[in-house]
Design a protein around this motif. Structure first.
Motif, mmCIF file in Angstrom:
data_model
loop_
_atom_site.group_PDB
_atom_site.id
_atom_site.type_symbol
_atom_site.label_atom_id
_atom_site.label_comp_id
_atom_site.label_asym_id
_atom_site.label_seq_id
_atom_site.Cartn_x
_atom_site.Cartn_y
_atom_site.Cartn_z
ATOM 1 N N ALA A 41 7.841 5.692 0.780
ATOM 2 C CA ALA A 41 6.949 6.184 -0.262
ATOM 3 C C ALA A 41 5.784 6.942 0.369
ATOM 4 O O ALA A 41 5.652 6.988 1.593
ATOM 5 C CB ALA A 41 6.432 5.012 -1.093
ATOM 6 N N ASN A 42 4.936 7.477 -0.485
ATOM 7 C CA ASN A 42 3.730 8.179 -0.078
ATOM 8 C C ASN A 42 2.756 7.197 0.585
ATOM 9 O O ASN A 42 2.638 6.054 0.154
ATOM 10 C CB ASN A 42 3.098 8.803 -1.325
ATOM 11 N N ALA A 43 2.029 7.657 1.585
ATOM 12 C CA ALA A 43 1.157 6.782 2.371
ATOM 13 C C ALA A 43 0.124 6.032 1.546
ATOM 14 O O ALA A 43 -0.171 4.878 1.818
ATOM 15 C CB ALA A 43 0.454 7.588 3.462
ATOM 16 N N ASP A 44 -0.450 6.661 0.524
ATOM 17 C CA ASP A 44 -1.533 5.999 -0.200
ATOM 18 C C ASP A 44 -1.056 4.957 -1.206
ATOM 19 O O ASP A 44 -1.857 4.362 -1.908
ATOM 20 C CB ASP A 44 -2.452 7.018 -0.873
ATOM 21 N N LYS A 45 0.230 4.704 -1.261
ATOM 22 C CA LYS A 45 0.754 3.686 -2.166
ATOM 23 C C LYS A 45 1.501 2.583 -1.405
ATOM 24 O O LYS A 45 2.150 1.753 -2.007
ATOM 25 C CB LYS A 45 1.704 4.321 -3.165
ATOM 26 N N CYS A 46 1.426 2.587 -0.094
ATOM 27 C CA CYS A 46 2.283 1.715 0.710
ATOM 28 C C CYS A 46 1.649 0.403 1.114
ATOM 29 O O CYS A 46 0.441 0.295 1.277
ATOM 30 C CB CYS A 46 2.726 2.464 1.955
ATOM 31 N N ASP A 47 2.540 -0.571 1.301
ATOM 32 C CA ASP A 47 2.153 -1.883 1.811
ATOM 33 C C ASP A 47 2.180 -1.880 3.336
ATOM 34 O O ASP A 47 1.434 -2.599 3.985
ATOM 35 C CB ASP A 47 3.143 -2.950 1.317
ATOM 36 N N VAL A 48 3.104 -1.079 3.885
ATOM 37 C CA VAL A 48 3.306 -1.022 5.331
ATOM 38 C C VAL A 48 3.365 0.446 5.745
ATOM 39 O O VAL A 48 4.119 1.219 5.172
ATOM 40 C CB VAL A 48 4.620 -1.739 5.738
ATOM 41 N N LEU A 49 2.573 0.800 6.737
ATOM 42 C CA LEU A 49 2.593 2.150 7.295
ATOM 43 C C LEU A 49 2.998 2.037 8.755
ATOM 44 O O LEU A 49 2.551 1.114 9.450
ATOM 45 C CB LEU A 49 1.222 2.807 7.200
ATOM 46 N N LEU A 59 -2.940 9.396 19.148
ATOM 47 C CA LEU A 59 -3.727 8.322 18.539
ATOM 48 C C LEU A 59 -4.688 8.837 17.471
ATOM 49 O O LEU A 59 -5.277 8.049 16.741
ATOM 50 C CB LEU A 59 -4.480 7.536 19.618
ATOM 51 N N LYS A 60 -4.803 10.152 17.340
ATOM 52 C CA LYS A 60 -5.623 10.708 16.258
ATOM 53 C C LYS A 60 -5.042 10.345 14.890
ATOM 54 O O LYS A 60 -5.688 10.523 13.865
ATOM 55 C CB LYS A 60 -5.764 12.215 16.417
ATOM 56 N N LEU A 65 -4.565 8.035 8.722
ATOM 57 C CA LEU A 65 -3.862 6.946 8.041
ATOM 58 C C LEU A 65 -4.759 5.795 7.619
ATOM 59 O O LEU A 65 -4.502 5.175 6.591
ATOM 60 C CB LEU A 65 -2.706 6.439 8.906
ATOM 61 N N HIS A 66 -5.809 5.484 8.361
ATOM 62 C CA HIS A 66 -6.625 4.341 7.947
ATOM 63 C C HIS A 66 -7.304 4.604 6.608
ATOM 64 O O HIS A 66 -7.594 3.686 5.855
ATOM 65 C CB HIS A 66 -7.619 3.935 9.040
ATOM 66 N N LEU A 67 -7.513 5.859 6.278
ATOM 67 C CA LEU A 67 -8.134 6.202 4.992
ATOM 68 C C LEU A 67 -7.163 6.046 3.824
ATOM 69 O O LEU A 67 -7.578 5.948 2.678
ATOM 70 C CB LEU A 67 -8.662 7.639 5.028
ATOM 71 N N LYS A 68 -5.872 6.040 4.101
ATOM 72 C CA LYS A 68 -4.857 5.940 3.057
ATOM 73 C C LYS A 68 -4.383 4.505 2.829
ATOM 74 O O LYS A 68 -3.580 4.247 1.947
ATOM 75 C CB LYS A 68 -3.656 6.811 3.422
ATOM 76 N N MET A 69 -4.876 3.574 3.622
ATOM 77 C CA MET A 69 -4.387 2.199 3.546
ATOM 78 C C MET A 69 -4.866 1.483 2.288
ATOM 79 O O MET A 69 -6.043 1.578 1.927
ATOM 80 C CB MET A 69 -4.838 1.411 4.779
ATOM 81 N N GLN A 70 -3.958 0.785 1.638
ATOM 82 C CA GLN A 70 -4.316 -0.147 0.583
ATOM 83 C C GLN A 70 -5.087 -1.284 1.254
ATOM 84 O O GLN A 70 -4.902 -1.541 2.445
ATOM 85 C CB GLN A 70 -3.062 -0.681 -0.102
ATOM 86 N N PRO A 71 -5.930 -2.014 0.523
ATOM 87 C CA PRO A 71 -6.742 -3.055 1.164
ATOM 88 C C PRO A 71 -5.957 -4.070 2.001
ATOM 89 O O PRO A 71 -6.403 -4.454 3.067
ATOM 90 C CB PRO A 71 -7.441 -3.731 -0.017
ATOM 91 N N ALA A 72 -4.793 -4.495 1.543
ATOM 92 C CA ALA A 72 -4.034 -5.506 2.281
ATOM 93 C C ALA A 72 -2.871 -4.915 3.077
ATOM 94 O O ALA A 72 -2.031 -5.651 3.575
ATOM 95 C CB ALA A 72 -3.511 -6.562 1.314
ATOM 96 N N ALA A 73 -2.839 -3.601 3.233
ATOM 97 C CA ALA A 73 -1.740 -2.959 3.960
ATOM 98 C C ALA A 73 -1.859 -3.192 5.460
ATOM 99 O O ALA A 73 -2.934 -3.456 5.982
ATOM 100 C CB ALA A 73 -1.723 -1.459 3.674
ATOM 101 N N GLY A 74 -0.723 -3.069 6.126
ATOM 102 C CA GLY A 74 -0.687 -3.132 7.578
ATOM 103 C C GLY A 74 -0.265 -1.783 8.128
ATOM 104 O O GLY A 74 0.639 -1.142 7.593
ATOM 105 N N LEU A 75 -0.939 -1.341 9.176
ATOM 106 C CA LEU A 75 -0.603 -0.095 9.854
ATOM 107 C C LEU A 75 -0.047 -0.451 11.226
ATOM 108 O O LEU A 75 -0.752 -0.994 12.066
ATOM 109 C CB LEU A 75 -1.843 0.796 10.002
ATOM 110 N N TRP A 76 1.230 -0.178 11.419
ATOM 111 C CA TRP A 76 1.890 -0.431 12.700
ATOM 112 C C TRP A 76 1.876 0.842 13.528
ATOM 113 O O TRP A 76 2.338 1.886 13.070
ATOM 114 C CB TRP A 76 3.339 -0.858 12.482
#
Length: 134
Positions: A41-49, A59-60, A65-76
């Motif tokens: 799915a689109n980044a701003d609606k995801c549980d897992v990125l 690393l930029k 991506l951190h701006l698109k994270m849902q509050p409880a999302a995880g960015l791997w």
């Protein structure tokens, strides 16, 4: 005593449940893409990125991506294992600079490791409480 995670699938290790929405940035192996194809799915609606990085300049990805994270999302962040040009400490430092904290590391493949970042609890937006009706 260490826990044995060897019996868990890659999706289980990454916390990707059947109902999870997943965003992927960068090249991933075809087997993994097939495992999550119906969940992408689109980044701003995801549980897992997930974002694959190969060099320090990659690393930029945190800046976007951190701006698109849902509050409880995880960015791997998936990065090469055992390389001197990009180390776990480098990945961790980039995440901390973006305001995230790391809380889990897993073996993603024979050649790559994945480090998960989350928004610190203190920095997550507070949920609005329902009016009491009194």
């Amino acid at each position: 005593m260490e826990r044995d995670y060897s019996h868990r699938t890659r999706l289980q290790k990454l916390g990707i449940k059947p109902e999870s929405l997943v965003f992927i940035q960068g090249e991933m192996d075809e087997d993994f893409l097939a495992e999550v194809e119906s969940q992408r799915a689109n980044a701003d609606k995801c549980d897992v990125l997930l974002a694959r990085v190969e060099e320090m300049k990659d690393l930029k990805v945190f800046a976007k991506l951190h701006l698109k994270m849902q509050p409880a999302a995880g960015l791997w962040i998936v990065y090469p294992k055992g390389k001197k040009h990009i180390r776990e400490a480098d990945v961790r430092a980039a995440g901390l600079t973006a305001g995230l904290v790391d809380n889990k590391v897993v073996s993603f493949s024979e050649t790559h490791t994945a480090l998960r970042f989350v928004i610190p609890l203190a920095n997550r937006p507070k949920e609005k409480s329902e009016p009491s009706g009194n």
